[in-house]
Write a protein that holds these residues in place. Structure first.
Motif, PDB file in Angstrom:
ATOM      1  N   PRO A 162       0.781  -1.234   0.000  1.00 50.03           N
ATOM      2  CA  PRO A 162       0.000   0.000   0.000  1.00 50.03           C
ATOM      3  C   PRO A 162       0.822   1.299   0.000  1.00 50.03           C
ATOM      4  CG  PRO A 162      -0.287  -1.249   2.054  1.00 50.03           C
ATOM      5  CD  PRO A 162       0.408  -2.145   1.093  1.00 50.03           C
ATOM      6  N   PHE A 163       1.848   1.389   0.851  1.00 49.58           N
ATOM      7  CA  PHE A 163       2.641   2.623   0.886  1.00 49.58           C
ATOM      8  C   PHE A 163       3.411   2.794  -0.425  1.00 49.58           C
ATOM      9  CE2 PHE A 163       6.769   4.717   2.045  1.00 49.58           C
ATOM     10  CZ  PHE A 163       6.274   5.979   2.287  1.00 49.58           C
ATOM     11  N   GLU A 164       4.037   1.708  -0.891  1.00 52.47           N
ATOM     12  CA  GLU A 164       4.734   1.751  -2.177  1.00 52.47           C
ATOM     13  C   GLU A 164       3.813   2.198  -3.298  1.00 52.47           C
ATOM     14  OE1 GLU A 164       8.016   1.323  -2.674  1.00 52.47           O
ATOM     15  OE2 GLU A 164       7.693   1.386  -0.503  1.00 52.47           O
ATOM     16  N   VAL A 166       3.137   5.953  -3.097  1.00 49.23           N
ATOM     17  CA  VAL A 166       4.326   6.715  -3.492  1.00 49.23           C
ATOM     18  C   VAL A 166       4.517   6.634  -5.011  1.00 49.23           C
ATOM     19  CG1 VAL A 166       6.847   6.815  -3.330  1.00 49.23           C
ATOM     20  CG2 VAL A 166       5.477   6.535  -1.257  1.00 49.23           C
ATOM     21  N   ALA A 214      -1.546   4.437   4.586  1.00 54.42           N
ATOM     22  CA  ALA A 214      -0.752   4.470   3.352  1.00 54.42           C
ATOM     23  C   ALA A 214      -1.026   5.760   2.580  1.00 54.42           C
ATOM     24  CB  ALA A 214      -1.072   3.248   2.487  1.00 54.42           C
ATOM     25  N   SER A 270       0.428   8.829   4.610  1.00 56.07           N
ATOM     26  CA  SER A 270       1.898   8.862   4.589  1.00 56.07           C
ATOM     27  C   SER A 270       2.399   9.241   3.204  1.00 56.07           C
ATOM     28  CB  SER A 270       2.478   7.495   4.943  1.00 56.07           C
ATOM     29  OG  SER A 270       1.953   7.060   6.154  1.00 56.07           O
ATOM     30  N   THR A 292       1.923  12.902   2.738  1.00 55.23           N
ATOM     31  CA  THR A 292       2.958  13.648   3.467  1.00 55.23           C
ATOM     32  C   THR A 292       4.253  13.681   2.656  1.00 55.23           C
ATOM     33  OG1 THR A 292       2.037  13.128   5.633  1.00 55.23           O
ATOM     34  CG2 THR A 292       4.384  13.650   5.549  1.00 55.23           C
ATOM     35  N   VAL A 293       4.643  12.528   2.140  1.00 61.74           N
ATOM     36  CA  VAL A 293       5.852  12.454   1.307  1.00 61.74           C
ATOM     37  C   VAL A 293       5.722  13.417   0.119  1.00 61.74           C
ATOM     38  CG1 VAL A 293       7.085  10.961  -0.335  1.00 61.74           C
ATOM     39  CG2 VAL A 293       6.530  10.117   1.967  1.00 61.74           C
ATOM     40  N   ALA A 329      10.861  10.066  -4.410  1.00 57.01           N
ATOM     41  CA  ALA A 329      11.548   8.814  -4.045  1.00 57.01           C
ATOM     42  C   ALA A 329      12.496   9.040  -2.863  1.00 57.01           C
ATOM     43  CB  ALA A 329      12.305   8.263  -5.247  1.00 57.01           C
ATOM     44  N   VAL A 374      12.335  11.443  -0.494  1.00 61.54           N
ATOM     45  CA  VAL A 374      11.610  11.720   0.744  1.00 61.54           C
ATOM     46  C   VAL A 374      10.947  10.446   1.264  1.00 61.54           C
ATOM     47  CG1 VAL A 374       9.747  13.071   1.805  1.00 61.54           C
ATOM     48  CG2 VAL A 374      11.305  14.161   0.187  1.00 61.54           C
ATOM     49  N   ALA A 375      10.458   9.594   0.358  1.00 58.78           N
ATOM     50  CA  ALA A 375       9.869   8.317   0.789  1.00 58.78           C
ATOM     51  C   ALA A 375      10.927   7.472   1.496  1.00 58.78           C
ATOM     52  CB  ALA A 375       9.292   7.557  -0.411  1.00 58.78           C
TER      53      ALA A 375
END
Lengths: 202, 202
Positions: free
Chosen positions: A77-79, A82, A145, A148, A151-152, A174, A176-177
């Motif tokens: 999910p986070f990937e 991003v 996810a 975050s 935010t990134v 990339a 900042v992640a």
């Protein structure tokens, strides 16, 4: 002049943007915008709810790209979020730094525009969370996810439009992640695990 | 009745809260609030900028606790912010679930109050970021830690005030922080590293 106007929306958006830059947001009226686009106020109000909205129609395209990107990937999910913001950076923002800076300066000049931007960000986030939920993720995971990733994006975007910046937005996202990953991965950053230790799971 | 009023602020806050619950935010005037507290409108405006503000004076105490907590710890930035929010949960929110639910219902009833809450959150975040900067952290790290911690708090808070919730807010914050850590730690959650592999550093 023909009554039917091709791309009235695009012309009104361009006129609004020009006038907000030249005179300021407060000093520009809907009548001014319509006149600059050689259209009438009725046409403006048919296409936009209010004067602010002429600056935010791009958010529909951002939402499309984000939702498509998180839907079409198998990544975690986070990937996924991003990667989706990186796609937005590449498809919609690359090579437009000066325009984006100018637009941001207009937004920062007006509390009303800042408020509208917060609301737009909120509905973008809701759409991304819904797309992750549709992939079977639970509410908390989908929300974390999305938030975050957002935010990134915000931090990378602020770096990108800063006066001395020259890196592409996609690369900054990339970076900042990776930084967020580093901050959250160590239970205590002052005593972080070396590369040979097993990964910590709090 | 003595001219000097002990705790005029507290009485006006309590009166505003009662009236917002009983009649609704829109239907309550500053005159009503002052009358309920046996004070006059002039006293209200001396202590609060507007009607909304009477519902947000707690945010000063939240800011104090957060800033003190991130300043007094050696923990890494994300840990520090999560621990600070847990301290807020324990010092200011524990045993007040019903009051917090009622307050949240009032806020959700009014776009004006939602807007004020967004602004208050923004200035809380700025204070926490400044406190982390004062510990020597760079801008990006401080911002990412603050925003991620705030996301964890928001998600935990929403779970806490949900109708079927019974866990303490502080425990929920710890759980959600662990979940954020899990989501961001694996480059791809579908192929995440087993416990014996070295920690990944993207």
């Amino acid at each position: 002049m023909a009554r039917w106007q091709p791309d009235a929306r695009g012309r009104l958006e361009a006129a609004a943007f020009e006038l907000f830059r030249e005179r300021g947001f407060e000093q520009t009226t809907v009548a001014d915008i319509a006149a600059r686009a050689s259209l009438d106020k009725r046409t403006f109000y048919r296409l936009f709810g209010d004067k602010r909205e002429a600056l935010f129609s791009g958010s529909g395209r951002v939402e499309e790209v984000l939702v498509r990107a998180v839907t079409e990937t198998d990544a975690g999910p986070f990937e996924a979020v991003v990667a989706a913001f990186r796609r937005v950076a590449e498809e919609l923002f690359a090579d437009r730094l000066e325009l984006v800076r100018a637009r941001q300066a207009i937004i920062e000049s007006s509390p009303e525009l800042q408020e509208r931007e917060l609301r737009k960000s909120g509905s973008l986030a809701a759409a991304v969370t819904a797309a992750l939920r549709a992939r079977g993720l639970d509410e908390t995971t989908a929300t974390l996810a999305t938030e975050s990733g957002a935010t990134v994006f915000r931090v990378a975007f602020a770096r990108w439009i800063a006066p001395d910046s020259d890196a592409p937005l996609s690369d900054l996202i990339a970076e900042v992640a990776a930084e967020l990953r580093a901050i959250t991965s160590a239970p205590n950053a002052l005593t972080s695990a070396g590369p040979d230790e097993p990964s910590r799971r709090w």
